[in-house]
Design a protein around this motif. Structure first.
Motif, PDB file in Angstrom:
ATOM      1  N   ASP A  75       0.825  -1.212   0.000  1.00 26.99           N
ATOM      2  CA  ASP A  75       0.000   0.000   0.000  1.00 26.99           C
ATOM      3  C   ASP A  75       0.856   1.258   0.000  1.00 26.99           C
ATOM      4  O   ASP A  75       0.521   2.250  -0.666  1.00 26.99           O
ATOM      5  CB  ASP A  75      -0.918   0.002   1.225  1.00 26.99           C
ATOM      6  N   ASN A 123       2.466   1.723  -3.447  1.00 24.92           N
ATOM      7  CA  ASN A 123       1.408   2.090  -4.398  1.00 24.92           C
ATOM      8  C   ASN A 123       0.982   3.538  -4.222  1.00 24.92           C
ATOM      9  O   ASN A 123       0.718   4.253  -5.194  1.00 24.92           O
ATOM     10  CB  ASN A 123       0.205   1.163  -4.226  1.00 24.92           C
ATOM     11  N   MET A 181      -3.133   3.328  -7.200  1.00 26.24           N
ATOM     12  CA  MET A 181      -4.110   3.087  -6.142  1.00 26.24           C
ATOM     13  C   MET A 181      -5.485   2.762  -6.703  1.00 26.24           C
ATOM     14  O   MET A 181      -5.838   3.184  -7.797  1.00 26.24           O
ATOM     15  CB  MET A 181      -4.214   4.319  -5.237  1.00 26.24           C
ATOM     16  N   HIS A 219      -8.492   4.280  -2.170  1.00 31.60           N
ATOM     17  CA  HIS A 219      -7.277   4.883  -1.646  1.00 31.60           C
ATOM     18  C   HIS A 219      -7.022   6.254  -2.274  1.00 31.60           C
ATOM     19  O   HIS A 219      -6.624   7.201  -1.586  1.00 31.60           O
ATOM     20  CB  HIS A 219      -6.085   3.956  -1.910  1.00 31.60           C
ATOM     21  N   TYR A 231      -3.313   8.764   5.870  1.00 35.60           N
ATOM     22  CA  TYR A 231      -2.955   7.380   5.534  1.00 35.60           C
ATOM     23  C   TYR A 231      -2.483   6.626   6.780  1.00 35.60           C
ATOM     24  O   TYR A 231      -2.974   5.521   7.069  1.00 35.60           O
ATOM     25  CB  TYR A 231      -1.872   7.402   4.459  1.00 35.60           C
ATOM     26  N   LEU A 253      -7.957   0.708   4.463  1.00 36.34           N
ATOM     27  CA  LEU A 253      -6.754  -0.070   4.731  1.00 36.34           C
ATOM     28  C   LEU A 253      -7.112  -1.267   5.599  1.00 36.34           C
ATOM     29  O   LEU A 253      -7.993  -1.198   6.445  1.00 36.34           O
ATOM     30  CB  LEU A 253      -5.703   0.777   5.461  1.00 36.34           C
ATOM     31  N   THR A 289      -6.665  -3.113  -1.910  1.00 34.20           N
ATOM     32  CA  THR A 289      -5.233  -3.168  -2.199  1.00 34.20           C
ATOM     33  C   THR A 289      -5.049  -3.290  -3.704  1.00 34.20           C
ATOM     34  O   THR A 289      -5.511  -4.260  -4.308  1.00 34.20           O
ATOM     35  CB  THR A 289      -4.578  -4.368  -1.499  1.00 34.20           C
TER      36      THR A 289
END
Length: 829
Positions: free
Chosen positions: A150, A153, A159, A163, A177, A196, A204
């Protein structure tokens, strides 16, 4: 170190020094960045890569190799920096300042050590895509290391929408984040607020599996890519101990129907609380010998260096392609030595605490929010990883040139976005059934439901040759009546035995490991699949199956429902017909467990006869992103009870009333509900007696009981049987309700709570009795024969037992005489 190893190191050091002296670009990159260093072996390997690729004219996204490698160092360092902030920090500052007390989280969380090890791995994967111009799929067995994926990315802008709408490479975006990591917050609708997860999840970018069950990536990767596709797999030395079966990957790979796979173990030598057994047995040297013994081609490299990962991915693909050419030319035979990378690094490399037990989760000695020494260690470690924003922006630019080669973003790699459909759906091989049916078994015809499954599956395969088939078969394929399937697909072996249905290119993956063979089908999401097993052994597949159900459900929740063809898990040789093998083989737990999963993804069905089994198979391959658990008898003594039209309708709606075996159902005093083929024949016998005694009653068959539960969310609600059907099958006026079920009765009664009427509801099913018995014996010892059903029906309707049962029958039920010849057939001595 022995003399030969010392000489090799000196030779590498001399060669690397020569190369640095001759090539200023290599020398510039070889200086490293922060904690990232490039050893002599990696420098030599990168030089050879540059020479070979430049000579072939391949330029990928158009970035010069050493420019890419220098950018890679900085991206990886920034990734490490962000990972440790995600664990410990509540505020992020791109200027790299030291964090003060209030900048730390009160309760740090994260699988930090493994995530730190994954940063150079995933960064190297990104760089390999840039350099080659191919967007590979990726799979990570250690899903708890998602922070690395993550974070990188986010830095490169790769993303998902969830995200991208929340995070950005700004102080504010990165602060949100890190605060979202293990936030535990719920939205107004009661759902998790943060996109997340603690593992790979539906948000993801490019994720294929949660990775919460150790060992399944090892079993699945070789079956995932189709020809022309590439997959990079990150594996765990801890998971190597968890799961047997990964050693068989070279047995299954074929250039003709498999894409390129590059498995890479992150070898850090630690489990959660101690060293791995591998490290205790001899470490990398022992593991290399083990891999060679099992048909792999091990490649050891520096797991702290992202450039080493780039080199390893390209080198492994080169070797695999060379092996495929050698196969095609007839110079070698299968199995080929499957390249296998071993990335050696201490757990948590690059940050204080590396190599210790602490590195698994929280590598610092204490919480920096309340411990100054820990805060100092964090700031010292983070300072070595920090990359100035201007340098980071320049580095990221190298990873955002996808248009130059016309390749998709990594979030959009093909394995993560399967879209599979049948081109043709052949008609099921239905058997004729008389419209006028009677209770008398002498008028019935009989067939095996598994034969219907077998014939329908082969018919679909023949009509859809564009789909790569995989059958997961732990054993006993012919015993389970998949006769035509085996003849058509054959066992996949490397040395076929004459006279046996075996082939080098067979599609039936067989091993005495239920998880391994189930994984072969679960991984083949670009094709068409079937898994079967003895019902009692289905529980050994549970973790692998459940992981697929969870991930598919979460993807649907995230707005991107999975579009791979639904996969049947066929549980046969089941509880009621496997008595000869003792009680270890008499267990309905797998179906019960999967009835607990989301019913719109985990569909558990109980075909009653040949035609319902055929209709189930025809329907399931018209659906996508579901797992259908099919509990099917294999005996050829199952009566044909549903017409083709009735069978199709039953699959469509999930349940139906059997009007032909009811007696005055509109005035019914009791509703007998059946789940399971053998239970249906007992219910029909009970229905005959009720009719003879002029007791109005109805008989209902539930093919898919999960559609009659209390829905737990909107998606499950949309899958439920219509309220009008439920009201018709279960009118409120009929309070006496008896359920006969293949499963344990408590499980089914709990599932079907909406159909309960309190003390006037009862269930009969498997009560954990068994042994060396035939089917009638199993039914009797578990108190669910037709006679037990009548006994319970009398209780529910408050009738005298004698109204429904004879004196002899009651003696047998009360344990005062043998049931043979009275309730169940006699058996020869």
């Amino acid at each position: 170190m022995d003399k030969t190893e010392a000489q090799t190191e000196r030779s590498l050091a001399e060669r690397a020094a020569e190369l640095r002296s001759a090539d200023p670009q290599l020398a510039r990159w070889a200086e490293g960045y922060g904690v990232i260093r490039h050893n002599d072996e990696t420098q030599v390997r990168i030089h050879e890569l540059a020479a070979s690729v430049t000579g072939s004219g391949s330029r990928g996204d158009g970035i010069a190799l050493y420019d890419l490698l220098i950018a890679l160092d900085r991206l990886a360092s920034a990734g490490l920096w962000l990972v440790v902030h995600q664990t410990y920090a509540r505020n992020v500052y791109l200027d790299g300042r030291s964090l003060a007390t209030d900048d730390f989280k009160p309760r740090p969380e994260g699988h930090t050590g493994g995530s730190l090890n994954m940063v150079p791995a995933y960064a190297g994967y990104l760089a390999a895509n840039v350099w080659s111009g191919h967007t590979r799929g990726w799979l990570m067995g250690q899903g708890h290391c998602v922070s690395a994926v993550d974070s990188l990315n986010l830095l490169v802008g790769n993303m998902t929408e969830a995200h991208a709408t929340r995070y950005a490479v700004t102080d504010e975006g990165l602060t949100r984040y890190v605060r979202d990591f293990y936030a535990y917050r719920l939205r107004k609708d009661g759902r998790q607020d943060s996109p997340l997860g603690s593992h790979v999840n539906a948000h993801t970018a490019g994720g294929l599996a949660e990775g919460g069950y150790l060992g399944f990536a090892e079993l699945q990767y070789v079956h995932m890519p189709l020809p022309g596709e590439r997959l990079v797999v990150f594996l765990s030395d801890g998971a190597f101990e968890e799961q047997r079966g990964s050693d068989w990957a070279p047995r299954w790979w074929r250039a003709e129907d498999c894409g390129l796979v590059t498995p890479i173990m992150i070898n850090n030598g630690r489990r959660i609380d101690q060293r791995t057994t591998m490290s205790q047995q001899g470490g990398v040297e022992w593991f290399c010998a083990h891999l060679k013994l099992n048909g792999f081609d091990p490649i050891v490299f520096d797991g702290r260096d992202p450039a080493a990962f780039l080199w390893a991915i390209l080198e492994m693909e080169r070797r695999l392609e060379a092996a495929a050419e050698a196969i095609k030319a007839g110079r070698i035979r299968y199995p080929i030595p499957l390249p296998y990378g071993i990335a050696v690094a201490p757990k948590g490399a690059g940050f204080p605490g590396e190599g210790t037990n602490l590195a698994h989760n929280l590598p610092l000695i204490a919480n920096p929010r309340i411990d100054q020494r820990a805060a100092d260690l964090f700031n010292q470690g983070a300072r070595q990883l920090w990359v100035p924003k201007a340098d980071l922006d320049a580095a990221v630019t190298a990873f955002r040139q996808h248009r130059a080669s016309g390749r998709p973003l990594e979030r959009d790699h093909v394995l993560a976005h399967r879209a599979v459909a049948l081109r043709d759906v052949p008609a099921p091989p239905f058997r004729p059934v008389a419209q006028e049916r009677r209770w008398d078994a002498a008028s019935w015809t009989f067939a095996s439901p598994m034969t219907a499954i077998d014939r329908m599956f082969v018919s679909i395969l023949r009509a859809n040759p564009h789909l790569r088939p995989r059958v997961g078969n732990p054993d006993e394929m012919l015993s389970n009546r998949l006769v035509e399937t085996l003849a058509y697909l054959k066992f996949r072996v490397t040395d076929p035995e004459p006279g046996v249905p075996e082939s080098v290119d067979g599609a039936v993956v067989t091993a005495l490991n239920e998880e391994a063979v189930a994984s072969a089908a679960l991984a083949n999401k670009g094709g068409i699949n079937l898994i079967h097993t003895y019902e009692a052994f289905g529980t050994k597949m549970h973790g692998a199956i459940r992981q697929e159900i969870i991930f598919a459900n979460h993807c649907a929740e995230a707005g991107r429902p999975q579009r791979w063809l639904s996969i049947p898990l066929i549980l046969t040789s089941h509880t009621w017909e496997n008595g000869k093998n003792e009680q270890s083989h008499q267990d309905p737990s797998m179906a019960e467990a999967l009835l607990g999963e989301p019913s719109h993804v985990s569909r558990v069905v109980f075909p009653a006869d040949f035609n319902t089994a055929a209709a189930v198979m025809e329907r399931l391959y018209r659906t996508q992103g579901q797992v259908w658990t099919i509990v099917a008898p294999k005996a050829d003594t199952v009566p044909d009870l549903f017409t083709p039209e009735e069978a199709g309708w039953l699959v469509e709606i999930g349940g139906a009333r059997l009007d032909w075996t009811c007696h005055d159902p509109e005035r019914a005093r009791i509703i007998v509900t059946v789940v399971g083929a053998y239970q249906l024949t007992e219910a029909i016998r009970a229905s005959r007696r009720l009719s003879e005694r002029d007791i109005p009653h109805a008989v209902v068959y539930l093919l898919e009981p999960g559609r009659f539960r209390t829905a737990r969310n909107g998606r499950e609600q949309a899958h439920q049987a219509p309220a009008s059907l439920v009201e018709r099958l279960y009118p409120a006026a009929v309070q006496s309700r008896l359920f006969l079920t293949h499963t344990r009765p408590e499980t089914l009664l709990g599932l079907l709570g909406p159909l309960h009427t309190g003390p006037r509801t009862s269930g009969l099913g498997y009560i954990n009795e068994g042994g060396t018995l035939n089917t009638p014996g199993m039914l009797f010892v578990n108190r669910c024969t037709w006679a037990h059903a009548l006994l319970e029906a009398a209780r529910l309707m408050e009738l005298p037992r004698e109204r429904l049962l004879s004196a002899e029958e009651l003696e047998a039920l009360d344990g005062r005489r043998s049931p043979h010849g009275v309730i169940i057939p006699d058996v020869s001595p």
